[in-house]
Design a protein around this motif. Sequence first.
Motif, PDB file in Angstrom:
ATOM      1  N   UNK A 147       0.841  -1.194   0.000  1.00  0.00           N
ATOM      2  CA  UNK A 147       0.000   0.000   0.000  1.00  0.00           C
ATOM      3  C   UNK A 147       0.878   1.247   0.000  1.00  0.00           C
ATOM      4  N   UNK A 148       0.281   2.356  -0.371  1.00  0.00           N
ATOM      5  CA  UNK A 148       0.976   3.633  -0.211  1.00  0.00           C
ATOM      6  C   UNK A 148       0.881   4.059   1.252  1.00  0.00           C
ATOM      7  N   UNK A 149       1.638   5.080   1.691  1.00  0.00           N
ATOM      8  CA  UNK A 149       1.671   5.423   3.119  1.00  0.00           C
ATOM      9  C   UNK A 149       0.321   5.817   3.713  1.00  0.00           C
ATOM     10  N   UNK A 150      -0.547   6.467   2.938  1.00  0.00           N
ATOM     11  CA  UNK A 150      -1.825   6.932   3.473  1.00  0.00           C
ATOM     12  C   UNK A 150      -2.964   5.952   3.214  1.00  0.00           C
ATOM     13  N   UNK A 151      -2.680   4.853   2.523  1.00  0.00           N
ATOM     14  CA  UNK A 151      -3.720   3.877   2.255  1.00  0.00           C
ATOM     15  C   UNK A 151      -4.731   4.307   1.227  1.00  0.00           C
ATOM     16  N   UNK A 152      -4.386   5.283   0.403  1.00  0.00           N
ATOM     17  CA  UNK A 152      -5.334   5.750  -0.614  1.00  0.00           C
ATOM     18  C   UNK A 152      -5.310   4.890  -1.868  1.00  0.00           C
ATOM     19  N   UNK A 153      -4.223   4.139  -2.068  1.00  0.00           N
ATOM     20  CA  UNK A 153      -4.151   3.277  -3.243  1.00  0.00           C
ATOM     21  C   UNK A 153      -3.245   2.084  -2.960  1.00  0.00           C
ATOM     22  N   UNK A 154      -3.452   1.035  -3.745  1.00  0.00           N
ATOM     23  CA  UNK A 154      -2.588  -0.148  -3.687  1.00  0.00           C
ATOM     24  C   UNK A 154      -1.479   0.038  -4.715  1.00  0.00           C
ATOM     25  N   UNK A 155      -0.241   0.011  -4.261  1.00  0.00           N
ATOM     26  CA  UNK A 155       0.873   0.170  -5.194  1.00  0.00           C
ATOM     27  C   UNK A 155       1.076  -1.076  -6.047  1.00  0.00           C
ATOM     28  N   UNK A 156       0.619  -2.233  -5.537  1.00  0.00           N
ATOM     29  CA  UNK A 156       0.712  -3.437  -6.347  1.00  0.00           C
ATOM     30  C   UNK A 156       0.833  -4.695  -5.521  1.00  0.00           C
ATOM     31  N   UNK A 157       0.729  -5.812  -6.215  1.00  0.00           N
ATOM     32  CA  UNK A 157       1.085  -7.122  -5.674  1.00  0.00           C
ATOM     33  C   UNK A 157       2.399  -7.502  -6.344  1.00  0.00           C
ATOM     34  N   UNK A 158       3.408  -7.771  -5.546  1.00  0.00           N
ATOM     35  CA  UNK A 158       4.736  -8.053  -6.082  1.00  0.00           C
ATOM     36  C   UNK A 158       5.099  -9.512  -5.799  1.00  0.00           C
ATOM     37  N   UNK A 159       5.718 -10.146  -6.798  1.00  0.00           N
ATOM     38  CA  UNK A 159       6.115 -11.560  -6.686  1.00  0.00           C
ATOM     39  C   UNK A 159       7.629 -11.677  -6.859  1.00  0.00           C
ATOM     40  N   UNK A 160       8.232 -12.492  -6.004  1.00  0.00           N
ATOM     41  CA  UNK A 160       9.649 -12.843  -6.147  1.00  0.00           C
ATOM     42  C   UNK A 160       9.762 -14.353  -6.214  1.00  0.00           C
ATOM     43  N   UNK A 161      10.650 -14.822  -7.067  1.00  0.00           N
ATOM     44  CA  UNK A 161      10.878 -16.263  -7.182  1.00  0.00           C
ATOM     45  C   UNK A 161      12.300 -16.649  -6.782  1.00  0.00           C
ATOM     46  N   UNK A 162      13.019 -15.692  -6.145  1.00  0.00           N
ATOM     47  CA  UNK A 162      14.408 -15.967  -5.755  1.00  0.00           C
ATOM     48  C   UNK A 162      14.715 -15.432  -4.353  1.00  0.00           C
ATOM     49  N   UNK A 163      13.823 -15.720  -3.415  1.00  0.00           N
ATOM     50  CA  UNK A 163      14.004 -15.327  -2.010  1.00  0.00           C
ATOM     51  C   UNK A 163      14.075 -13.816  -1.833  1.00  0.00           C
ATOM     52  N   UNK A 164      13.402 -13.076  -2.657  1.00  0.00           N
ATOM     53  CA  UNK A 164      13.299 -11.655  -2.454  1.00  0.00           C
ATOM     54  C   UNK A 164      14.339 -10.800  -3.143  1.00  0.00           C
ATOM     55  N   UNK A 165      15.204 -11.399  -3.944  1.00  0.00           N
ATOM     56  CA  UNK A 165      16.238 -10.609  -4.615  1.00  0.00           C
ATOM     57  C   UNK A 165      15.651  -9.737  -5.727  1.00  0.00           C
TER      58      UNK A 165
END
Length: 271
Positions: A147-165
């Motif tokens: 989320x953004x800091x104020x909760x006004x929008x969703x910045x996204x759903x992010x996926x990692x397939x390498x332990x977060x790199x």
Amino acid sequence: SGLYITRDGGATWEVLATADDEALPRRIGALVASPHTASLLYLGGVNLDERQVGGLYRSCDAGKSWLRENSPSSNNYWCHSIALHPDGAVFAALEMHGWQTGIYRCEGAGSDTWKQLHGGLPPGDKTGRISLALAPSHPDTMYALVSDPLGKEVLGVYRSRDRGERWQEVGGPAFDAEEQGCYNNAIAVHPQDPGTVVCGLNDLHITRDAGATWVRASQWDADEGTPQRVHGDQHAILLPGGNLIYAANDGGVAISEDMGGTWSGRGNGMV
């Protein structure tokens, strides 16, 4: 007021650690136990008053005493979500109200070093609350609902397939109408299928193909008693397996037995 433990399935409870004696956050939103290291626990909390503490805490004695993780920052910060990798790595979503906000990784119980992960994630000064979930069947795959800091929008759903790199945004326009991600923000991955993910904001959203497509699986504004209605503001999601979903929200608990096709309320008896 602190942490409590039951040893008889909830019939009785005893104090494990008090907030005052252990200087723990008054609002605790994350608590996980290591499946590999006996007596190792991690706790995340927030404060709504600058005089109160917040942050990520670690206990090596099954919760009797706690130490705050100051490696990310010695200043007050918030920890909304914690995920443990089977290899011992710990992932934490930390909100610092600035460029340090983001996802951090510590390589195990013997390490005090926390690395902030970048690789495709939005900049920290644009980021607010984050929820994390590892895929149990493929734990190098993980997802973050941001989320953004104020909760006004969703910045996204992010996926990692390498332990977060490295991270890739896979949410897209399905979340454009959502808000309040600073308040209702939850995510879970199916225990057998790393491509099946459920996100909870005001409503529940489901993907069966690792984010290529999403379905709005609930309607908070539908008529009471209709099979698509789930009370708004999702705070926790549990996927036990098969097509079963539990969603905890401001109205109690909802359950779907057909992977979000229909829902029924299970809040009877709750306050």
